[in-house]
Design a protein around this motif. Structure first.
Motif, PDB file in Angstrom:
ATOM      1  N   ASP A   1       0.830  -1.207   0.000  1.00 21.61           N
ATOM      2  CA  ASP A   1       0.000   0.000   0.000  1.00 21.61           C
ATOM      3  C   ASP A   1       0.868   1.262   0.000  1.00 21.61           C
ATOM      4  N   ASN A   2       2.100   1.121  -0.475  1.00 20.78           N
ATOM      5  CA  ASN A   2       3.057   2.230  -0.535  1.00 20.78           C
ATOM      6  C   ASN A   2       3.435   2.768   0.842  1.00 20.78           C
ATOM      7  N   THR A   3       3.329   1.902   1.856  1.00 22.05           N
ATOM      8  CA  THR A   3       3.817   2.268   3.186  1.00 22.05           C
ATOM      9  C   THR A   3       5.339   2.259   3.192  1.00 22.05           C
ATOM     10  N   VAL A   4       5.921   3.247   3.861  1.00 20.20           N
ATOM     11  CA  VAL A   4       7.372   3.333   3.992  1.00 20.20           C
ATOM     12  C   VAL A   4       7.730   3.353   5.477  1.00 20.20           C
ATOM     13  N   LEU A   5       8.679   2.517   5.852  1.00 24.44           N
ATOM     14  CA  LEU A   5       9.227   2.528   7.209  1.00 24.44           C
ATOM     15  C   LEU A   5      10.710   2.830   7.113  1.00 24.44           C
ATOM     16  N   VAL A   6      11.173   3.778   7.911  1.00 24.61           N
ATOM     17  CA  VAL A   6      12.597   4.106   7.954  1.00 24.61           C
ATOM     18  C   VAL A   6      13.136   3.746   9.335  1.00 24.61           C
ATOM     19  N   ASP A   7      14.145   2.895   9.357  1.00 22.19           N
ATOM     20  CA  ASP A   7      14.801   2.493  10.598  1.00 22.19           C
ATOM     21  C   ASP A   7      16.079   3.309  10.748  1.00 22.19           C
ATOM     22  N   LEU A   8      16.122   4.146  11.791  1.00 20.11           N
ATOM     23  CA  LEU A   8      17.269   5.021  12.027  1.00 20.11           C
ATOM     24  C   LEU A   8      18.089   4.569  13.233  1.00 20.11           C
ATOM     25  N   GLY A   9      17.927   3.305  13.598  1.00 19.35           N
ATOM     26  CA  GLY A   9      18.684   2.786  14.733  1.00 19.35           C
ATOM     27  C   GLY A   9      17.943   2.964  16.032  1.00 19.35           C
ATOM     28  N   LYS A  10      18.079   4.142  16.645  1.00 21.50           N
ATOM     29  CA  LYS A  10      17.421   4.387  17.928  1.00 21.50           C
ATOM     30  C   LYS A  10      15.957   4.801  17.766  1.00 21.50           C
ATOM     31  N   THR A  11      15.573   5.141  16.563  1.00 22.63           N
ATOM     32  CA  THR A  11      14.192   5.550  16.323  1.00 22.63           C
ATOM     33  C   THR A  11      13.757   5.085  14.944  1.00 22.63           C
ATOM     34  N   LYS A  12      12.458   5.011  14.744  1.00 18.83           N
ATOM     35  CA  LYS A  12      11.894   4.619  13.461  1.00 18.83           C
ATOM     36  C   LYS A  12      10.802   5.624  13.082  1.00 18.83           C
ATOM     37  N   THR A  26       7.348   5.888  10.371  1.00 21.86           N
ATOM     38  CA  THR A  26       6.468   5.266   9.379  1.00 21.86           C
ATOM     39  C   THR A  26       5.764   6.347   8.587  1.00 21.86           C
ATOM     40  N   PHE A  27       5.758   6.188   7.261  1.00 20.71           N
ATOM     41  CA  PHE A  27       5.042   7.092   6.365  1.00 20.71           C
ATOM     42  C   PHE A  27       3.907   6.309   5.717  1.00 20.71           C
ATOM     43  N   LEU A  28       2.676   6.796   5.903  1.00 19.48           N
ATOM     44  CA  LEU A  28       1.498   6.133   5.336  1.00 19.48           C
ATOM     45  C   LEU A  28       0.953   6.959   4.183  1.00 19.48           C
ATOM     46  N   ASN A  29       0.785   6.333   3.038  1.00 19.96           N
ATOM     47  CA  ASN A  29       0.253   6.999   1.857  1.00 19.96           C
ATOM     48  C   ASN A  29      -1.262   7.158   1.963  1.00 19.96           C
ATOM     49  N   ILE A  70      -1.351  10.875  -3.489  1.00 14.20           N
ATOM     50  CA  ILE A  70       0.050  11.298  -3.409  1.00 14.20           C
ATOM     51  C   ILE A  70       0.460  11.783  -2.021  1.00 14.20           C
ATOM     52  N   ASP A  71      -0.487  12.002  -1.142  1.00 13.34           N
ATOM     53  CA  ASP A  71      -0.164  12.543   0.178  1.00 13.34           C
ATOM     54  C   ASP A  71       0.342  11.460   1.116  1.00 13.34           C
ATOM     55  N   TYR A  72       0.903  11.869   2.244  1.00 11.90           N
ATOM     56  CA  TYR A  72       1.321  10.920   3.264  1.00 11.90           C
ATOM     57  C   TYR A  72       1.262  11.585   4.629  1.00 11.90           C
ATOM     58  N   ILE A  73       1.102  10.756   5.640  1.00  9.55           N
ATOM     59  CA  ILE A  73       1.234  11.194   7.023  1.00  9.55           C
ATOM     60  C   ILE A  73       2.338  10.342   7.650  1.00  9.55           C
ATOM     61  N   SER A  74       2.949  10.863   8.695  1.00  9.32           N
ATOM     62  CA  SER A  74       4.075  10.142   9.300  1.00  9.32           C
ATOM     63  C   SER A  74       3.948  10.123  10.809  1.00  9.32           C
TER      64      SER A  74
END
Length: 333
Positions: A258-269, A271-274, A278-282
């Protein structure tokens, strides 16, 4: 905050959300408009932070206070903007995306997971013809820009060249982030449907342009296959190097993303939801992001890896995508 331990955890959460090259003290001092010494006193819990300071910090760093105040709540903090039907929304959207990517690249440890429903749209910026078509489509058919109401798409015209320029910067930043993508065989269907719809509606000025768009789409798919083969991310006209970020690709037969994006930054993560095309919330919500991470790991365990290994499966997968492009192209050209 009356409890110093809660205040300490609060500032630790902010620190975890900062790229390593940024100073926590400098950031707090600037945001609260106080001296560095006053910022130090708050970070060390020598001075309680006020409700107004909590509000400013929570809004800026998108932090939910539930876990700090031990509230049993089902609420989560998401941030984002909704599309405006006119004005400079799309330009602001692209600039915000660019700044987000710069922010992510500020972390030494970073990895992006993409559950694809369509080709990751950032990739279209690598090919001017495709990005021109996509921008025209979004502006005309999604954001309903009045200036494009009766316009037909033509590769001979320039549509919003400023968007194309920032698009180049976006792909440069995007290609610096190690990425795992989970695809399905329907991963190009949306783009193919958009091309066919515009063809059926007479929204292309020239039949030749339709042919070129299909050719460029095939070119992009071939590039993604090349990335999967080498396990590296790189721009379409470049060659990977030892410093190129890793690229992992999986094929899942059961689930369409569903075009979900998760970014793992080590100590924090994050999530971006489409939504709304074209819009997203995080959100930085720890519980939500951890659950999303677990969901992605479960999907990966039930998927077939087609990057670096699985040459036969990779060949079959991409051959099928190319055949879909050819079939659609033969119908409309």
């Amino acid at each position: 905050m009356d409890d110093p331990s809660v205040q300490l955890l609060f500032f630790q959460q902010i620190k975890d959300n900062l790229p390593s090259h940024l100073s926590l003290v400098d950031e707090i001092a600037e945001l609260l408009n106080i001296s560095n010494d006053s910022a130090y006193r708050r970070i060390r819990c020598e001075k309680p932070i006020s409700f107004e300071e909590i509000r400013k910090l929570s809004l800026h760093y998108k932090i939910s206070l539930d876990k700090f105040l031990h509230l049993q709540s089902d609420s989560m903090v998401f941030s984002g903007k909704t599309a405006k039907l006119s004005g400079t929304y799309f330009e602001e959207y692209l600039k915000n995306l660019f700044q987000n990517l710069i922010y992510l690249n500020g972390f030494e440890q970073r990895h992006l997971y993409f559950l694809t429903k369509d080709i990751p749209w950032i990739c279209f910026f690598q090919i001017p013809e495709l990005s021109s078509f996509k921008i025209f489509l979004w502006m005309k058919s999604i954001l309903h820009h009045e200036a494009l109401k009766n316009k037909k798409f033509s590769l001979e015209e320039e549509y919003y060249p400023e968007y194309m320029e920032i698009g180049k910067k976006i792909i440069q930043q995007y290609n610096k982030i190690p990425t795992t993508e989970i695809w399905n065989l329907e991963g190009i269907s949306i783009t193919l449907q958009q091309i066919s719809y515009y063809q059926d509606c007479g929204a292309f000025k020239s039949g030749k342009d339709v042919h070129i768009i299909f050719e460029k789409l095939e070119e992009l798919i071939n590039h993604i296959e090349r990335q999967a083969e080498l396990g590296k991310k790189f721009s379409i006209n470049d060659h990977p190097s030892d410093q190129s970020p890793q690229f992992y690709m999986y094929y899942n037969e059961l689930t369409l993303g569903d075009n979900t994006v998760l970014v793992d930054l080590g100590k924090t993560k994050i999530t971006f939801l489409n939504h709304s095309v074209i819009d997203y919330i995080s959100t930085h919500d720890e519980g939500f992001c951890d659950q999303m991470h677990q969901t992605i790991k479960n999907l990966i365990s039930k998927s077939t890896q087609i990057s670096t290994v699985g040459e036969k499966n990779r060949s079959h997968f991409f051959s099928y995508l190319i055949s879909k492009i050819h079939r659609q192209k033969n119908r409309v050209t």
